[in-house]
Design an enzyme around this catalytic site. Structure first.
Site, PDB file in Angstrom:
ATOM      1  N   HIS A 136     -13.212  -5.767  -1.807  1.00 24.91           N
ATOM      2  CA  HIS A 136     -12.262  -6.827  -1.455  1.00 24.91           C
ATOM      3  C   HIS A 136     -10.873  -6.195  -1.405  1.00 24.91           C
ATOM      4  O   HIS A 136     -10.394  -5.665  -2.421  1.00 24.91           O
ATOM      5  CB  HIS A 136     -12.262  -7.946  -2.503  1.00 24.91           C
ATOM      6  N   HIS A 158     -16.724  -4.903  -5.797  1.00 25.53           N
ATOM      7  CA  HIS A 158     -17.719  -5.845  -6.323  1.00 25.53           C
ATOM      8  C   HIS A 158     -19.117  -5.270  -6.137  1.00 25.53           C
ATOM      9  O   HIS A 158     -19.580  -5.100  -5.005  1.00 25.53           O
ATOM     10  CB  HIS A 158     -17.601  -7.192  -5.608  1.00 25.53           C
ATOM     11  N   TYR A 201     -17.299 -17.050   0.476  1.00 26.22           N
ATOM     12  CA  TYR A 201     -16.331 -16.785  -0.588  1.00 26.22           C
ATOM     13  C   TYR A 201     -15.239 -17.833  -0.645  1.00 26.22           C
ATOM     14  O   TYR A 201     -14.772 -18.344   0.368  1.00 26.22           O
ATOM     15  CB  TYR A 201     -15.689 -15.401  -0.414  1.00 26.22           C
ATOM     16  N   PHE A 219      -9.279 -22.778   6.341  1.00 25.49           N
ATOM     17  CA  PHE A 219     -10.344 -23.256   5.459  1.00 25.49           C
ATOM     18  C   PHE A 219      -9.822 -23.690   4.088  1.00 25.49           C
ATOM     19  O   PHE A 219     -10.533 -23.600   3.086  1.00 25.49           O
ATOM     20  CB  PHE A 219     -11.424 -22.179   5.328  1.00 25.49           C
ATOM     21  N   LEU A 276      14.461  -4.111   3.773  1.00 27.77           N
ATOM     22  CA  LEU A 276      13.153  -3.518   3.512  1.00 27.77           C
ATOM     23  C   LEU A 276      12.078  -4.578   3.290  1.00 27.77           C
ATOM     24  O   LEU A 276      12.343  -5.649   2.742  1.00 27.77           O
ATOM     25  CB  LEU A 276      13.223  -2.608   2.283  1.00 27.77           C
ATOM     26  N   ASP A 310     -10.596 -11.808   7.436  1.00 25.59           N
ATOM     27  CA  ASP A 310     -10.595 -13.269   7.395  1.00 25.59           C
ATOM     28  C   ASP A 310      -9.489 -13.927   8.201  1.00 25.59           C
ATOM     29  O   ASP A 310      -9.645 -15.075   8.631  1.00 25.59           O
ATOM     30  CB  ASP A 310     -10.526 -13.737   5.937  1.00 25.59           C
TER      31      ASP A 310
END
Length: 800
Positions: free
Chosen positions: A553, A716, A502, A425, A706, A417
């Protein structure tokens, strides 16, 4: 005024005045006949009686109304103070502006400065063709950490404010990244492509722009026109009824490909769960749209090499035809029943206990700066508790899904994405639903695939929230009878991004115990495919001829913890059972849990994979100790239900190699800013950023600055309850950053939210504000409900 009313008024006027040809009389005139005077006297008495009773009724109604109003107002609580009753514990720091997103003015300055570079020959037209040069992105260039720390901690010079600019050079066949500065009023532009990626960026690595979509829709319109009979008979397509497109990604199977399977769906609410069984493979590798072509078609599970081949077999009845049938509107989110009630609402009885100033937030013992990247989304910087920096950066990096299917629109799909833009979005949040009604809302500006910067209203919300369970409590019923507890009120920093089907709800939560949580929940529509033979191996049927496709996911967070400075260590702790003899019974043995501690020394040691057992306690620690001699540290506690990672034998895996690791610890480098990139989706086989290379050099992580890269998520397997929408319950993951020997005791013990009861003191307000809450109750002062979230959305119909 109606006809009947006009007639009544006419007759009344006739009674008072004179009719044509008649004599006028008056009740008060001496010349009136006796009979008329008697009638006038009776009329006068009747009128006086009517007026008297009218006045009596009016007085009674007024008394009743006042009684009702007095009762209402006497039972209504006073309005809560909009002003803060108690002072803030922290002050805002204007230096947080070094992390602030670009302002509208800065975006425009950068844009105009780039346009003045005549040698670049770039366009800002939103429908610029792929064959031309297009200014795609402007975003804050985050300054180097060492420069920022010198400025914040050692009164050093303020870091130069700069912007990153991305230009797609369609005419030249490559992509360039530039740094423009200083802001405001830029004077230089530097090409940083090789410095950041150590290679040229090919033009086919670009995101599909509005300009390219415009040409694709025109191309598909031509395909539909050639298949007019099939489109009408199978899908009822016509001038007033269209199909919607949804793309498979990545676009091909090898480096250089730009071949996209496009699936088609009914033009209905929740189109993503209305597949029609028709898909087209479009080769749009050339930047010249005249060279684009259809390579394959899929109709009702059968493949065709060309449009003509499909038409020919359809006309000869050599295919199993799809017969159009109206589909119920099961994807609509309109309430099936009229809403009758308002649920519980959150309000601040004594004003908000946090404050937002520009891009800086203070809350109780916490303070932090924030931003919203168009590419990676939500991020916070310089997170401090009791004025000590805990985190330098906490940010979303990537959201990725891998799908399974037998049809091409999903069979190879791996969505990354950030290559589309996660923060891009983030639209307006709905007051009272997406966030509590009384939350604070923040506007943002973005410049990505647009001709000018766009303001997005209320895209971030910030609120204090009762988390629904006590933070801590104990009821003592044996000795020292008492109750001590504390409500778990925490600050939530949220945005929601709707990326295609989504919606991801992103939360950073700041607890009074000194913990910080980063978590995500998924909702929205599942992606689906047309149900054909063999499809049920890849999901469940969720509607007529609709398969909900299995998918993963994976979410990646960057967690740059600075525990008492930048010189830190990575430690793990766990348990094991050991067989020990009992001190008082040496000949008797028992299995007893024992602490197991280990300090990991290199990046490869600290790359903790999902496919191997991981110690349960993971710590970024300092070499400084608490009162009891233990190293002060923060623990990384990951909540995850991820599916299996894509096998490393797959060519696409390198672009998502971060997902191999539940947690990976690397030495901080300015050249390792993100785990993914804008170009990963469309050049997935030769990624510009390969996270696994951050680990390959295997640097020491002892006494170093670090960074923890944390992957969470869930598997899913869609089911019928995902219709119409996937719910957030159980669909998410996150990481909790918890103090571990960092403090000498739980810092929340100092919170004013603590409650203590002992026998005889139950009604005292001294250590129990709940006892006096009833006397202090007030009603909230609410802002009027408004929503402008549909402004600024992508409107494809404007381009076709």
């Amino acid at each position: 005024m109606g006809y009947m009313e006009r007639g009544v008024r006419h007759r009344l006027s006739e009674g008072r005045g004179s009719l044509p040809g008649s004599r006028a009389f008056s009740c008060g005139a001496h010349s009136s006949p006796p009979s008329l005077q008697a009638l006038c006297l009776m009329e006068k008495k009747r009128m006086n009686s009517l007026v008297k009773w009218t006045l009596i009724l009016f007085v009674l109604a007024s008394i009743i109304l006042n009684i009702v109003l007095i009762g209402i107002h006497s039972s209504r609580a006073p309005k809560c103070s909009a002003q803060r009753v108690h002072p803030l514990r922290r002050k805002h720091d204007e230096r947080s502006a070094v992390f602030a997103d670009l302002s509208r003015e800065e975006y425009l300055q950068v844009q105009q400065f780039m346009l003045k570079q005549n040698n670049l020959e770039i366009s800002t037209n939103q429908i610029t063709k792929p064959s031309d040069n297009f200014l795609f992105l402007i975003e804050l260039s985050v300054p180097k950490k060492a420069d920022v720390l010198a400025y914040l901690d050692r009164n050093g010079a303020k870091p130069t404010r700069e912007a990153t600019v991305v230009v797609f050079y369609g005419a030249k066949g490559y992509i360039k990244e530039y740094v423009v500065g200083p802001l405001p009023n830029p004077t230089y532009v530097n090409d940083v492509t090789m410095e950041r990626y150590h290679a040229e960026l090919p033009i086919n690595a670009r995101t599909v722009t509005i300009g390219e979509y415009n040409l694709l829709f025109q191309f598909l319109g031509d395909v539909f026109s050639k298949l007019g009979k099939i489109m009408k008979e199978s899908f009822d397509m016509g001038p007033d009824k269209q199909l919607n497109a949804f793309e498979q990604m990545p676009r091909g199977v090898r480096t250089g490909d730009r071949k996209t399977w496009i699936s088609f769906f009914r033009d209905m609410s929740g189109m993503y769960i209305h597949p029609v069984g028709f898909e087209v493979l479009v080769d749009h590798q050339s930047v010249n749209a005249s060279e684009w072509k259809v390579e394959k078609l899929l109709y009702n599970g059968q493949y065709f090499d060309s449009i003509d081949a499909l038409k020919d077999k359809y006309d000869k009845d050599l295919v199993k035809k799809i017969v159009y049938k109206e589909s119920p509107d099961y994807g609509s989110l309109k309430p099936r029943n009229k809403p009758l009630q308002v649920g519980p609402q959150l309000f601040n009885a004594e004003g908000k206990r946090y404050s937002v100033s520009n891009n800086h937030v203070v809350y109780m013992d916490w303070s932090f700066a924030f931003g919203l990247s168009a590419l990676t989304g939500m991020r916070v910087f310089d997170v401090r508790f009791n004025d000590e920096r805990i985190l330098y950066e906490l940010s979303v990096q990537e959201a990725m899904s891998v799908y399974g299917s037998v049809t091409p629109g999903m069979i190879l799909t791996k969505f990354l994405d950030s290559s589309i833009g996660i923060g891009r979005f983030a639209h307006e949040l709905v007051r009272g639903v997406d966030c509590p009604y009384e939350a604070s809302y923040v506007d943002t500006y973005r410049y990505i695939d647009v001709p000018k910067p766009i303001r997005f209203r209320n895209t971030i919300c910030i609120f204090e929230h009762n988390m629904g369970q006590p933070l801590r409590r104990h009821f003592s019923d044996f000795f020292h009878h008492s109750y001590g507890g504390m409500v778990n009120s925490a600050l939530v920093f949220r945005t929601i991004t709707a990326i295609g089907n989504y919606d991801y709800i992103w939360d950073f939560i700041f607890y009074q115990s000194g913990s910080v949580e980063a978590k995500v929940h998924a909702t929205g529509y599942i992606s689906s495919s047309y149900l054909v033979d063999g499809a049920l191996r890849h999901g469940h049927q969720v509607a007529e001829k609709v398969l909900g496709n299995i998918h993963t996911h994976f979410i990646n967070f960057k967690v740059d913890l600075d525990v008492l400075g930048v010189k830190n260590f990575f430690q793990t702790k766990d348990m094991e059972y050991v067989n020990v003899s009992l001190p008082w019974m040496p000949d008797h043995y028992a299995m007893v849990p024992q602490l197991v501690e280990k300090q990991l020394k290199t990046e490869k040691e600290a790359a903790l994979r999902y496919d191997t057992k991981t110690p349960r306690y993971l710590h970024i620690s300092s070499n400084k100790t608490n009162r009891w001699g233990h190293q002060r540290s923060y623990r990384l506690q990951v909540f995850s239900f991820t599916g299996d990672h894509l096998p490393e034998s797959q060519a696409e895996e390198r672009a998502i190699s971060w997902a191999r690791y539940k947690v990976a610890i690397t030495k901080h480098k300015d050249g390792e800013q993100t785990s993914s990139s804008l170009y990963s989706q469309n050049n997935i086989w030769s990624p510009a950023v390969d996270f696994s290379k951050y680990i390959e050099d295997n640097e020491s992580i002892e006494d170093e600055d670090l960074v923890a890269w944390v992957t969470t998520g869930f598997l899913h397997i869609p089911h019928s309850e995902d219709i119409p929408n996937t719910v957030t319950v159980g669909n998410g993951g996150g990481v909790l950053l918890r103090p571990h020997n960092y403090f000498d005791m739980d810092p929340s013990i100092h919170s004013a939210d603590s409650v203590y009861l002992s026998p005889g003191s139950e009604d005292s307000c001294d250590s129990n504000r709940m006892a006096c809450l009833a006397q202090e109750t007030c009603s909230p002062v609410l802002e009027p409900f408004t929503y402008e979230g549909f402004d600024g959305v992508i409107k494809f119909e404007d381009w076709v």
